[in-house]
Design a protein around this motif. Structure first.
Motif, PDB file in Angstrom:
ATOM      1  N   TYR A 120       0.812  -1.213   0.000  1.00  0.00           N
ATOM      2  CA  TYR A 120       0.000   0.000   0.000  1.00  0.00           C
ATOM      3  C   TYR A 120       0.851   1.271   0.000  1.00  0.00           C
ATOM      4  N   SER A 121       2.152   1.104  -0.219  1.00  0.00           N
ATOM      5  CA  SER A 121       3.080   2.244  -0.265  1.00  0.00           C
ATOM      6  C   SER A 121       2.906   3.129   0.971  1.00  0.00           C
ATOM      7  N   MET A 122       2.993   2.507   2.136  1.00  0.00           N
ATOM      8  CA  MET A 122       2.792   3.200   3.409  1.00  0.00           C
ATOM      9  C   MET A 122       4.023   3.060   4.306  1.00  0.00           C
ATOM     10  N   ALA A 155      -6.945   0.929   3.860  1.00  0.00           N
ATOM     11  CA  ALA A 155      -6.019   0.279   2.934  1.00  0.00           C
ATOM     12  C   ALA A 155      -6.434  -1.162   2.651  1.00  0.00           C
ATOM     13  N   LEU A 156      -6.827  -1.880   3.683  1.00  0.00           N
ATOM     14  CA  LEU A 156      -7.230  -3.278   3.501  1.00  0.00           C
ATOM     15  C   LEU A 156      -8.503  -3.415   2.678  1.00  0.00           C
ATOM     16  N   GLU A 157      -9.397  -2.453   2.813  1.00  0.00           N
ATOM     17  CA  GLU A 157     -10.739  -2.628   2.259  1.00  0.00           C
ATOM     18  C   GLU A 157     -10.980  -1.933   0.928  1.00  0.00           C
ATOM     19  N   ASN A 158     -10.186  -0.903   0.591  1.00  0.00           N
ATOM     20  CA  ASN A 158     -10.578  -0.076  -0.559  1.00  0.00           C
ATOM     21  C   ASN A 158      -9.413   0.392  -1.428  1.00  0.00           C
ATOM     22  N   THR A 159      -8.414  -0.468  -1.638  1.00  0.00           N
ATOM     23  CA  THR A 159      -7.270  -0.027  -2.450  1.00  0.00           C
ATOM     24  C   THR A 159      -6.893  -1.034  -3.539  1.00  0.00           C
ATOM     25  N   GLU A 160      -7.777  -1.932  -3.880  1.00  0.00           N
ATOM     26  CA  GLU A 160      -7.428  -2.997  -4.818  1.00  0.00           C
ATOM     27  C   GLU A 160      -6.883  -2.453  -6.133  1.00  0.00           C
ATOM     28  N   SER A 161      -7.545  -1.458  -6.703  1.00  0.00           N
ATOM     29  CA  SER A 161      -7.107  -0.938  -8.001  1.00  0.00           C
ATOM     30  C   SER A 161      -5.743  -0.258  -7.891  1.00  0.00           C
ATOM     31  N   ASP A 162      -5.476   0.407  -6.770  1.00  0.00           N
ATOM     32  CA  ASP A 162      -4.170   1.056  -6.567  1.00  0.00           C
ATOM     33  C   ASP A 162      -3.056   0.017  -6.507  1.00  0.00           C
ATOM     34  N   VAL A 163      -3.305  -1.071  -5.791  1.00  0.00           N
ATOM     35  CA  VAL A 163      -2.305  -2.133  -5.678  1.00  0.00           C
ATOM     36  C   VAL A 163      -2.047  -2.753  -7.043  1.00  0.00           C
ATOM     37  N   GLU A 164      -3.095  -3.035  -7.791  1.00  0.00           N
ATOM     38  CA  GLU A 164      -2.936  -3.636  -9.113  1.00  0.00           C
ATOM     39  C   GLU A 164      -2.142  -2.731 -10.040  1.00  0.00           C
TER      40      GLU A 164
END
Length: 382
Positions: free
Chosen positions: A239-241, A281-290
């Protein structure tokens, strides 16, 4: 006065990766243009919705202490995430930590006593050795470089090392620094040895979201492993955190109870508003990770091709964002020369227990990666 330093602090050296980063910073301060391929940090911003969640948590007053092991909402979200991976960890089996490194440190301190054996798979992330030594452990190491960094062909070597005296075996898949993702057969071999010799295992899975066509199997999901595995993960890489400092360990409840003692007496708790951002981050970042993983894959492929153009065959990593590149036998001198002469920062393989290699991080733009290889070639480092 003259300080008397402890034996345990004398056992360890400063982090080699941070030392290279420091040298790069010093050269940049002098005006040099350094291409930094040493740092293990995604070059993407933290997803905006995560940043906003952190701000909203601060505005809502989530700036005080939390329960030592983490806020219930985040521990539940982590438990749900792990459940989706096939791992049954109730929230009570989770400790939220200021970074995955802290989770690892607490695990080493809880499981390793003076003189006990810790088994590492080389190349191994630099801090494993330091953490083992700080706990008083003795190291046994298995070299995977002769097997193209794959674990499965080295299982016989591992069997020669793992014994009833071993206190802990550390498995990092996807691997830092090699980028290897260990096969199911390899992990089953680890399982068989761990069960046979009653050894606890750390499964460091911090890079599990960053893979390229590989589907890593969580070690604790294998039969017989849930009762002896400490699963380590965190938010820095996927998550680049990195600067938020948020990670966790998940383990059998008896281990969590013991590790919590160290946790409460050292860091107290992870930062309150950061934990709320972790839920987002766990629940709403799928597109960012991809999107990030797709960029890493393009950079990996570019590096493989650029090295091939210079007659160097490099194994394409299946995960993480690192690559082990064969260099001179004196890899330390090669890396020091590369940064001084070509202003390209890399990390010597000997820091990871594998001399003769340099670790390159492709957490940098394609333009800068091309620039780095051009510089290394022009200065005769390739």
């Amino acid at each position: 006065m003259s300080f008397e330093f402890t034996n345990r602090i004398g056992r360890v050296e400063p982090s080699a990766t941070l030392a290279i980063s420091q040298l790069a910073s010093e050269l940049e301060a002098e005006g040099a243009d350094v291409v930094d391929l040493s740092v293990g940090e995604p070059d993407f911003p933290t997803p905006e919705n995560v940043v906003e969640a952190g701000k909203e948590a601060m505005d809502a007053g989530h700036t005080g202490y939390t329960g030592s092991n983490g806020i219930p909402e985040l521990r539940e979200a982590i438990s749900e995430k792990l459940r989706g991976d096939g791992l049954e960890y109730d929230p009570e089996k989770v400790i939220v930590t200021p970074g995955a490194k802290q989770a690892l440190y607490e695990t080493f301190q809880t499981l390793v006593d003076d003189g006990e054996e810790v088994v590492l798979l080389d190349p191994a992330w630099v801090s494993y050795e330091a953490m083992a030594k700080l706990a008083g452990g003795e190291l046994s190491r298995v070299d995977l470089s002769a097997h193209d960094f794959r674990l499965e062909p080295a299982l016989e070597d591992l069997a020669d090392v793992v014994s009833d005296d071993a206190a802990l075996l550390v498995v990092n898949s996807p691997s830092n620094p090699s980028g290897a993702v260990y096969s199911d057969a390899a992990l089953e071999g680890v399982r068989d040895l761990a069960v046979e010799h009653d050894v606890a295992v750390i499964a460091d899975e911090i890079y599990e979201r960053i893979t390229y066509g590989a589907d890593p199997t969580p070690l604790a999901s294998l039969e017989g492993m849930d009762e002896r595995t400490v699963t380590i993960n965190g938010f820095s890489k996927a998550y680049s955190m990195t600067g938020w400092r948020l990670g966790y360990l998940a383990a059998p409840e008896e281990l969590v109870d013991e590790a919590s003692k160290l946790h409460s007496h050292s860091v107290s708790c992870a930062t309150n508003f950061v934990q709320h951002a972790g839920i987002e981050a766990l629940e709403n970042t799928e597109s960012d990770v991809e999107e990030m993983v797709e960029a890493f894959e393009r950079r990996r492929d570019l590096l493989v091709e650029l090295f091939k153009d210079h007659g160097i065959e490099v194994r394409a990593p299946e995960g993480a964002f690192y690559m082990m590149v064969p260099v001179d036998d004196d890899d330390q001198a090669w890396c020091e020369g590369a940064i001084q002469d070509a202003h390209v920062a890399t990390v010597p393989g000997s820091a990871f227990g594998t001399p003769g290699y340099a670790r390159l991080s492709y957490a940098n733009s394609e333009e800068r990666i091309r620039e780095a290889i051009d510089r290394l070639a022009s200065e005769d480092y390739l």
